[in-house]
Write an enzyme that holds these catalytic residues in place. Structure first.
Site, PDB file in Angstrom:
ATOM      1  N   THR A  35       0.816  -1.211   0.000  1.00 10.47           N
ATOM      2  CA  THR A  35       0.000   0.000   0.000  1.00 10.47           C
ATOM      3  C   THR A  35       0.849   1.260   0.000  1.00 10.47           C
ATOM      4  O   THR A  35       0.477   2.264  -0.609  1.00 10.47           O
ATOM      5  CB  THR A  35      -0.941   0.011   1.232  1.00 10.47           C
ATOM      6  OG1 THR A  35      -1.786  -1.137   1.173  1.00 10.47           O
ATOM      7  CG2 THR A  35      -1.807   1.261   1.261  1.00 10.47           C
ATOM      8  N   SER A  73       1.543  -7.414  -0.705  1.00 13.72           N
ATOM      9  CA  SER A  73       2.198  -8.403   0.155  1.00 13.72           C
ATOM     10  C   SER A  73       1.363  -9.664   0.346  1.00 13.72           C
ATOM     11  O   SER A  73       1.865 -10.664   0.860  1.00 13.72           O
ATOM     12  CB  SER A  73       2.558  -7.800   1.512  1.00 13.72           C
ATOM     13  OG  SER A  73       1.413  -7.577   2.307  1.00 13.72           O
ATOM     14  N   THR A 107       1.196  -4.445   4.332  1.00 17.24           N
ATOM     15  CA  THR A 107       0.900  -4.824   5.711  1.00 17.24           C
ATOM     16  C   THR A 107       0.223  -6.190   5.838  1.00 17.24           C
ATOM     17  O   THR A 107       0.106  -6.710   6.941  1.00 17.24           O
ATOM     18  CB  THR A 107       0.012  -3.762   6.391  1.00 17.24           C
ATOM     19  OG1 THR A 107      -1.222  -3.630   5.665  1.00 17.24           O
ATOM     20  CG2 THR A 107       0.728  -2.422   6.434  1.00 17.24           C
ATOM     21  N   ASP A 108      -0.252  -6.781   4.729  1.00 16.48           N
ATOM     22  CA  ASP A 108      -0.943  -8.068   4.822  1.00 16.48           C
ATOM     23  C   ASP A 108      -0.063  -9.149   5.424  1.00 16.48           C
ATOM     24  O   ASP A 108      -0.512  -9.945   6.251  1.00 16.48           O
ATOM     25  CB  ASP A 108      -1.434  -8.521   3.444  1.00 16.48           C
ATOM     26  CG  ASP A 108      -2.624  -7.712   2.949  1.00 16.48           C
ATOM     27  OD1 ASP A 108      -3.279  -7.068   3.777  1.00 16.48           O
ATOM     28  OD2 ASP A 108      -2.881  -7.723   1.727  1.00 16.48           O
TER      29      ASP A 108
END
Length: 341
Positions: A35, A73, A107-108
């Site tokens: 992101t 990610s 951030t996943d």
């Protein structure tokens, strides 16, 4: 060779350096997408453009930019993790002036990448992962401030030997302890019950504690000569689980399983009926809790293939089991790894 030719060569180098002030520490920023490199309804931003959009970075360090991959990610894989940790080692060996490595990351799977690197990066040179919860063209995008803070943490003398860290929303988290708790908010990575290890205030970076569990330069895991990692699956337990589901996963060509259990490691009858009589020679089965905080109490039953994950959630338990299996299949030894790391 004339000046125009030299300029063309510099423009096409794979790694780009910003700010040539030799009095400032040198920082390697490895970009991987996510992101922080995204625009709403647009393609991911290339690494150099991402860093150029934050000129304030040059106030703190000489920045070397290295675009490693450019993906969301959720597309991260164990193979990319292996390639990344080798890439970092090669970069540090080729440039001893680098004081820290900053990785921009979605951030996943940030907590998984952080934990993997925390166990495999064999150096005291700090690695800081950083991302954002808002795309770069949203109002109040958090990426630039997070990135500046990550560099500030990376050049802090106190960061040396602290292992892999994550900097988000002015907070510094240990790579082992990080948990994503919100799908959208900028404070998606709140303090766990173990607490942040430090904070990024406007005038300085402050650390308040050091990670206790073994990491990085203390780690026993060496993956630099590996081309792949052992395959480990995760099974989510739920009310009324059919034992055939677990049987399916146990018969797959994996080398171990992680079961994400109810609170405290409690299991459904569908799970218990399949594992209660398994011998210790069976492929290892790690019991973790689907509850984000608190550890599973007790010890693993003797003579079984069961390993207790303690406070590690299933995604991190999978990583530690994969790395453990690069060294041993002995259940007692693997449990020791889960106790130490």
């Amino acid at each position: 060779m004339n000046k125009i030719t030299i300029l063309i060569i510099l423009l096409f180098c794979s790694s780009t350096t910003y700010s040539q002030d030799t009095t400032k520490p040198q920082v390697l920023i490895i970009t991987t997408g996510g992101t922080i490199a995204s625009k709403t309804n647009g393609p991911l931003i290339e690494g150099n453009n991402l860093i150029q959009a934050v000129p304030e970075l040059s106030n703190y360090a000489t920045v070397v930019v290295d675009e490693f991959v450019n993906i969301g990610s959720s597309k991260m894989t164990p193979l990319i993790w292996l390639q990344l940790v080798k890439h970092i080692r090669n970069a540090l060996n080729s440039n001893p002036e680098i004081k820290s490595v900053i990785i921009t990351h979605g951030t996943d799977t940030m907590e998984e990448t952080a934990f993997f690197l925390n166990l495999t990066h064999k150096s005291k040179i700090p690695i800081i992962l950083v991302g954002s919860m808002r795309s770069s063209n949203e109002i109040s995008a958090d990426g630039p401030a997070n990135l500046i803070n990550a560099v500030r943490v990376g050049i802090s003398p106190e960061a040396i030997g602290m292992g892999v860290m994550v900097v988000m929303n002015d907070n510094i988290s240990a790579g082992r302890d990080l948990l994503k708790m919100n799908n959208r908010r900028v404070d998606a990575f709140p303090s766990t019950e173990l607490g942040f290890i430090g904070f990024c205030d406007p005038e300085k970076v402050t650390f308040y504690r050091s990670p206790i569990k073994l990491h990085t330069f203390e780690s026993e895991f060496n993956v630099y000569d590996l081309d792949s990692l052992p395959k480990v699956d995760i099974v989510q337990d739920f009310a009324g689980l059919d034992s055939e589901i677990l049987t399916f996963f146990m018969n797959r060509s994996n080398q171990g399983l992680v079961i994400s259990s109810f609170a405290g490691g409690r299991l459904s009858n569908g799970i218990i009926s399949e594992i209660v009589n398994l011998p210790a020679t069976h492929k290892p089965i790690v019991i973790s809790s689907s509850i984000k905080e608190g550890r599973i109490m007790g010890s693993n039953p003797e003579g079984t293939p069961i390993i207790i994950a303690n406070d590690l959630p299933s995604n991190k338990s999978r990583i530690l089991l994969m790395l453990s299996l690069t060294r041993t299949t002995d259940i007692t030894k693997i449990q020791e790894y889960f106790n130490k790391y």
